[in-house]
Write a protein that holds these residues in place. Structure first.
Motif, PDB file in Angstrom:
ATOM      1  N   CYS A   1      21.535  28.363 -24.368  1.00 14.69           N
ATOM      2  CA  CYS A   1      22.725  29.051 -23.835  1.00 14.69           C
ATOM      3  C   CYS A   1      23.086  28.559 -22.432  1.00 14.69           C
ATOM      4  O   CYS A   1      24.051  29.045 -21.843  1.00 14.69           O
ATOM      5  CB  CYS A   1      22.554  30.559 -23.879  1.00 14.69           C
ATOM      6  SG  CYS A   1      21.342  31.169 -22.753  1.00 14.69           S
ATOM      7  N   GLY A   2      22.333  27.614 -21.916  1.00 14.14           N
ATOM      8  CA  GLY A   2      22.699  26.994 -20.644  1.00 14.14           C
ATOM      9  C   GLY A   2      22.182  27.696 -19.412  1.00 14.14           C
ATOM     10  O   GLY A   2      22.592  27.379 -18.298  1.00 14.14           O
ATOM     11  N   LEU A   3      21.270  28.656 -19.585  1.00 10.71           N
ATOM     12  CA  LEU A   3      20.692  29.310 -18.398  1.00 10.71           C
ATOM     13  C   LEU A   3      19.629  28.433 -17.756  1.00 10.71           C
ATOM     14  O   LEU A   3      19.319  28.591 -16.580  1.00 10.71           O
ATOM     15  CB  LEU A   3      20.080  30.665 -18.777  1.00 10.71           C
ATOM     16  CG  LEU A   3      21.049  31.813 -19.005  1.00 10.71           C
ATOM     17  CD1 LEU A   3      20.311  33.048 -19.479  1.00 10.71           C
ATOM     18  CD2 LEU A   3      21.836  32.132 -17.748  1.00 10.71           C
TER      19      LEU A   3
ATOM     20  N   LEU B   1      25.063  37.292 -17.824  1.00  7.36           N
ATOM     21  CA  LEU B   1      26.455  37.295 -18.274  1.00  7.36           C
ATOM     22  C   LEU B   1      27.230  36.193 -17.541  1.00  7.36           C
ATOM     23  O   LEU B   1      27.865  35.344 -18.162  1.00  7.36           O
ATOM     24  CB  LEU B   1      27.073  38.671 -17.983  1.00  7.36           C
ATOM     25  CG  LEU B   1      28.534  38.878 -18.301  1.00  7.36           C
ATOM     26  CD1 LEU B   1      28.777  38.804 -19.794  1.00  7.36           C
ATOM     27  CD2 LEU B   1      29.008  40.224 -17.784  1.00  7.36           C
TER      28      LEU B   1
ATOM     29  N   TYR C   1      25.444  34.981 -26.744  1.00  8.34           N
ATOM     30  CA  TYR C   1      24.037  35.174 -26.335  1.00  8.34           C
ATOM     31  C   TYR C   1      23.750  36.642 -26.020  1.00  8.34           C
ATOM     32  O   TYR C   1      24.469  37.275 -25.254  1.00  8.34           O
ATOM     33  CB  TYR C   1      23.784  34.293 -25.109  1.00  8.34           C
ATOM     34  CG  TYR C   1      22.491  34.561 -24.371  1.00  8.34           C
ATOM     35  CD1 TYR C   1      21.255  34.517 -25.013  1.00  8.34           C
ATOM     36  CD2 TYR C   1      22.507  34.831 -23.005  1.00  8.34           C
ATOM     37  CE1 TYR C   1      20.075  34.756 -24.312  1.00  8.34           C
ATOM     38  CE2 TYR C   1      21.324  35.058 -22.293  1.00  8.34           C
ATOM     39  CZ  TYR C   1      20.123  35.019 -22.958  1.00  8.34           C
ATOM     40  OH  TYR C   1      18.954  35.259 -22.272  1.00  8.34           O
TER      41      TYR C   1
ATOM     42  N   PHE D   1      37.480  35.940 -21.328  1.00  7.08           N
ATOM     43  CA  PHE D   1      36.664  34.722 -21.265  1.00  7.08           C
ATOM     44  C   PHE D   1      36.402  34.061 -22.622  1.00  7.08           C
ATOM     45  O   PHE D   1      36.171  32.859 -22.671  1.00  7.08           O
ATOM     46  CB  PHE D   1      35.326  35.011 -20.575  1.00  7.08           C
ATOM     47  CG  PHE D   1      35.461  35.150 -19.092  1.00  7.08           C
ATOM     48  CD1 PHE D   1      35.686  34.023 -18.297  1.00  7.08           C
ATOM     49  CD2 PHE D   1      35.417  36.384 -18.473  1.00  7.08           C
ATOM     50  CE1 PHE D   1      35.831  34.135 -16.927  1.00  7.08           C
ATOM     51  CE2 PHE D   1      35.566  36.509 -17.102  1.00  7.08           C
ATOM     52  CZ  PHE D   1      35.775  35.387 -16.325  1.00  7.08           C
ATOM     53  N   TYR D   2      36.392  34.856 -23.677  1.00  8.39           N
ATOM     54  CA  TYR D   2      36.066  34.289 -24.998  1.00  8.39           C
ATOM     55  C   TYR D   2      37.253  34.417 -25.946  1.00  8.39           C
ATOM     56  O   TYR D   2      37.641  35.527 -26.311  1.00  8.39           O
ATOM     57  CB  TYR D   2      34.834  34.987 -25.575  1.00  8.39           C
ATOM     58  CG  TYR D   2      33.605  34.858 -24.706  1.00  8.39           C
ATOM     59  CD1 TYR D   2      32.936  33.643 -24.578  1.00  8.39           C
ATOM     60  CD2 TYR D   2      33.113  35.953 -23.996  1.00  8.39           C
ATOM     61  CE1 TYR D   2      31.820  33.522 -23.775  1.00  8.39           C
ATOM     62  CE2 TYR D   2      31.994  35.835 -23.183  1.00  8.39           C
ATOM     63  CZ  TYR D   2      31.351  34.624 -23.075  1.00  8.39           C
ATOM     64  OH  TYR D   2      30.253  34.505 -22.274  1.00  8.39           O
TER      65      TYR D   2
ATOM     66  N   TYR E   1      22.910  43.479 -19.073  1.00  8.92           N
ATOM     67  CA  TYR E   1      23.448  42.701 -17.951  1.00  8.92           C
ATOM     68  C   TYR E   1      24.751  43.253 -17.387  1.00  8.92           C
ATOM     69  O   TYR E   1      25.454  42.554 -16.659  1.00  8.92           O
ATOM     70  CB  TYR E   1      23.631  41.244 -18.342  1.00  8.92           C
ATOM     71  CG  TYR E   1      24.438  40.962 -19.599  1.00  8.92           C
ATOM     72  CD1 TYR E   1      25.597  41.629 -19.894  1.00  8.92           C
ATOM     73  CD2 TYR E   1      24.028  39.962 -20.488  1.00  8.92           C
ATOM     74  CE1 TYR E   1      26.330  41.360 -21.019  1.00  8.92           C
ATOM     75  CE2 TYR E   1      24.758  39.661 -21.638  1.00  8.92           C
ATOM     76  CZ  TYR E   1      25.909  40.365 -21.897  1.00  8.92           C
ATOM     77  OH  TYR E   1      26.637  40.079 -23.014  1.00  8.92           O
TER      78      TYR E   1
ATOM     79  N   LYS F   1      29.134  26.709 -24.235  1.00  5.28           N
ATOM     80  CA  LYS F   1      29.032  28.152 -23.950  1.00  5.28           C
ATOM     81  C   LYS F   1      30.178  28.929 -24.614  1.00  5.28           C
ATOM     82  O   LYS F   1      30.046  30.111 -24.902  1.00  5.28           O
ATOM     83  CB  LYS F   1      29.042  28.389 -22.433  1.00  5.28           C
ATOM     84  CG  LYS F   1      27.722  28.001 -21.761  1.00  5.28           C
ATOM     85  CD  LYS F   1      27.810  28.115 -20.252  1.00  5.28           C
ATOM     86  CE  LYS F   1      26.528  27.655 -19.582  1.00  5.28           C
ATOM     87  NZ  LYS F   1      26.589  27.724 -18.123  1.00  5.28           N
TER      88      LYS F   1
ATOM     89  N   TYR G   1      36.945  41.983 -20.214  1.00  7.33           N
ATOM     90  CA  TYR G   1      36.201  40.838 -19.671  1.00  7.33           C
ATOM     91  C   TYR G   1      35.903  39.821 -20.787  1.00  7.33           C
ATOM     92  O   TYR G   1      36.168  38.632 -20.643  1.00  7.33           O
ATOM     93  CB  TYR G   1      34.897  41.373 -19.070  1.00  7.33           C
ATOM     94  CG  TYR G   1      34.121  40.425 -18.188  1.00  7.33           C
ATOM     95  CD1 TYR G   1      34.380  40.362 -16.828  1.00  7.33           C
ATOM     96  CD2 TYR G   1      33.113  39.624 -18.703  1.00  7.33           C
ATOM     97  CE1 TYR G   1      33.648  39.521 -16.010  1.00  7.33           C
ATOM     98  CE2 TYR G   1      32.379  38.781 -17.887  1.00  7.33           C
ATOM     99  CZ  TYR G   1      32.649  38.741 -16.537  1.00  7.33           C
ATOM    100  OH  TYR G   1      31.927  37.897 -15.732  1.00  7.33           O
TER     101      TYR G   1
ATOM    102  N   ASN H   1      26.301  33.512 -15.842  1.00  6.71           N
ATOM    103  CA  ASN H   1      25.912  32.110 -16.020  1.00  6.71           C
ATOM    104  C   ASN H   1      26.035  31.610 -17.454  1.00  6.71           C
ATOM    105  O   ASN H   1      25.749  30.444 -17.721  1.00  6.71           O
ATOM    106  CB  ASN H   1      24.489  31.889 -15.503  1.00  6.71           C
ATOM    107  CG  ASN H   1      24.405  32.081 -14.008  1.00  6.71           C
ATOM    108  OD1 ASN H   1      25.072  31.398 -13.256  1.00  6.71           O
ATOM    109  ND2 ASN H   1      23.607  33.039 -13.571  1.00  6.71           N
ATOM    110  N   THR H   2      26.426  32.500 -18.380  1.00  5.04           N
ATOM    111  CA  THR H   2      26.662  32.023 -19.747  1.00  5.04           C
ATOM    112  C   THR H   2      28.152  32.052 -20.092  1.00  5.04           C
ATOM    113  O   THR H   2      28.533  31.839 -21.239  1.00  5.04           O
ATOM    114  CB  THR H   2      25.864  32.861 -20.783  1.00  5.04           C
ATOM    115  OG1 THR H   2      26.105  34.245 -20.549  1.00  5.04           O
ATOM    116  CG2 THR H   2      24.380  32.593 -20.691  1.00  5.04           C
ATOM    117  N   LEU H   3      28.987  32.314 -19.088  1.00  5.28           N
ATOM    118  CA  LEU H   3      30.433  32.255 -19.320  1.00  5.28           C
ATOM    119  C   LEU H   3      30.852  30.794 -19.511  1.00  5.28           C
ATOM    120  O   LEU H   3      30.214  29.899 -18.938  1.00  5.28           O
ATOM    121  CB  LEU H   3      31.187  32.835 -18.116  1.00  5.28           C
ATOM    122  CG  LEU H   3      31.074  34.337 -17.878  1.00  5.28           C
ATOM    123  CD1 LEU H   3      31.764  34.704 -16.569  1.00  5.28           C
ATOM    124  CD2 LEU H   3      31.664  35.127 -19.020  1.00  5.28           C
TER     125      LEU H   3
END
Lengths: 252, 234
Positions: free
Chosen positions: B51-53, A91, B78, B101-102, B84, B73, B97, A93-95
């Motif tokens: 997804c940038g992980l 969660l 994702y 953020f979104y 999680y 992102k 949350y 690290n994908t923000l």
């Protein structure tokens, strides 16, 4: 986004520390009441039970003084490891925030937590001494002393805060770095322990070398030198943590 | 349709092990795509790169024209193959949350889906069962109006009723202008929902195309094509 991250970090701190602070102030108040009884009766208690209770609260209060500071560091570094490298990392690290912003938010939250704990300890000490004979004079003398320090020896005050701030930052980032390294090498606690131990020993050697080299320098110079040393250490640790999160993320 | 995702010669190495090997791929908007392959073929690595992980060892990735980073992102939703949630949060706090953020998070839709499943928004995460946590996670992800949905094994290890709920949510809730990439090896369950498939074998794209076109060209269904492509891989 930094403010949004901080908002959620503070929510976590409030949830996890409100009980600790409540307990600490609860113990402070009971200890204060017992302390007053102790003073009022010239150091004599009516029963062994009351005396035992007094010492239990006195020891608990002293233990809390040390534990609360330690807890802020351990809690913050555990939170960092869990939220960046545990399942929660999927969660975090994908923000839509950069890696640096994520790490900085956690550093700021950790530092704020430490400062709040410091004030909680100071407030608790004040609660304890208020009302005791001569405490007013003592408080006045302390505040006058602090005022004098700030006006007449500001360079020392500044050097002290400069040195303390970067020492704290380097230690916090050291904890973060160990968490990151441990995650990168597959969560091996033994390897992380030896890496940590090695780095601490190396730090002691470098630290001693700096202090020895500056033997003839004033206390002011030594404080600034230590501050600069830990500033560099903190910067290196930040870069290592950033690199691991960005390029070697190994989520559990 | 313009390309939503663009991968140019993307490789990912774990030490000396090659997980993805020079992948070139474009994914248009408005498609439901099955990312198919046996375990260890590179499906999750590809999703994590998008997804940038993970960072590619070599090559470039762009999503909606952005390189992978905070901007990409913001348009990617994702769903990982595990839950999680921070244990200290409540369901309602997770909605807050996502709202914070979104920008594309549709809170009323999430609340409606939670109500339909009779999930209490005030329930602490630690009190929810694994299955309920998975449902909450799916609701949160699918309540975003994202440009790209990345769903990693969303139907693995769930009962048939939950499987229907998951597939129904994915199909009904996703933004129609977006693309959905579903990684799975349970092809039978999702074949009808797929517009296209990408089959990955040993880190390489083994087959890629529209499901209708592939069925016509191979004269068999997607499950049988999968079996043909991965013959000897298991």
């Amino acid at each position: 986004m930094l403010l949004t991250l901080l908002k959620h970090e503070y929510k976590y701190i409030i949830k996890s520390f409100s009980v600790v602070y409540a307990l600490f102030f609860g113990i402070t108040i009971v200890f204060k009441i017992m302390l007053h009884m102790f003073i009022a009766k010239d150091g004599e208690f009516s029963s062994t039970f009351t005396a035992t209770l007094f010492w239990i609260f006195a020891i608990s209060w002293y233990v809390f003084l040390f534990v609360i500071g330690l807890m802020t560091i351990t809690n913050n570094s555990r939170r960092f490891k869990k939220s960046m490298f545990g399942p929660e990392g999927y969660l975090t690290n994908t923000l839509p925030v950069s890696t640096s912003t994520n790490i900085i938010a956690k550093i700021i939250a950790g530092a704020t937590n430490y400062v709040v704990s410091y004030f909680a300890v100071a407030l608790s000490c004040n609660i304890l001494i208020i009302g005791i004979d001569g405490s007013g004079k003592a408080m006045k003398a302390i505040s006058e002393g602090i005022g004098e320090l700030f006006t007449e020896h500001f360079d020392y005050v500044f050097a002290f805060f400069f040195c303390s701030f970067f020492t704290y930052l380097a230690f916090l980032l050291f904890c973060y770095m160990l968490g990151a390294l441990s995650s990168m090498i597959g969560g091996s606690k033994v390897k992380s322990f030896f890496i940590g131990l090695g780095l601490i020993i190396a730090n002691i050697f470098v630290f001693s070398a700096i202090v020895t080299a500056l033997d003839d320098t004033s206390a002011l110079g030594i404080m600034f030198a230590i501050g600069f040393y830990y500033m560099i250490i903190a910067a290196v640790e930040f870069l290592i943590v950033h690199n691991i999160v960005k390029n070697h993320l190994n989520l559990q | 349709m313009p390309d939503l995702v663009y991968l140019n010669n993307v490789s990912k190495l774990y030490g000396s092990k090659v997980a993805l090997n020079g992948v070139n791929l474009t994914i248009p908007s408005g498609k439901v795509i099955g990312l198919l392959g046996p375990n260890g073929s590179g499906k999750t690595t590809l999703i994590k790169l998008l997804c940038g992980l993970l960072t590619p060892t070599q090559g470039n990735i762009s999503i909606c024209g952005y390189p992978v980073g905070p901007m990409s992102k913001a348009v990617v939703a994702y769903l990982p193959d595990r839950t999680y949630f921070p244990e200290w949060m409540k369901v309602r706090e997770m909605l807050d949350y996502f709202c914070d953020f979104y920008k594309d998070f549709r809170r009323p839709l999430a609340e409606m889906m939670l109500a339909n499943l009779r999930i209490d928004p005030n329930a602490p995460m630690k009190t929810l069962s694994k299955g309920t946590k998975e449902k909450v996670q799916l609701i949160l992800v699918m309540s975003r109006y994202a440009a790209l949905y990345l769903l990693d094994e969303p139907i693995a290890g769930v009962d048939p009723v939950a499987r229907d709920f998951i597939l129904d949510t994915i199909i009904r809730a996703h933004n129609p202008e977006s693309s959905v990439i579903i990684s799975t090896h349970l092809i039978t369950d999702i074949e009808q929902a797929l517009d296209s498939v990408i089959m990955i074998k040993y880190g390489n794209i083994a087959l890629c195309g529209d499901t209708d076109g592939l069925r016509k060209a191979w004269n068999m269904n997607i499950v049988d094509i999968f079996k043909e492509v991965f013959k000897g891989c298991f």
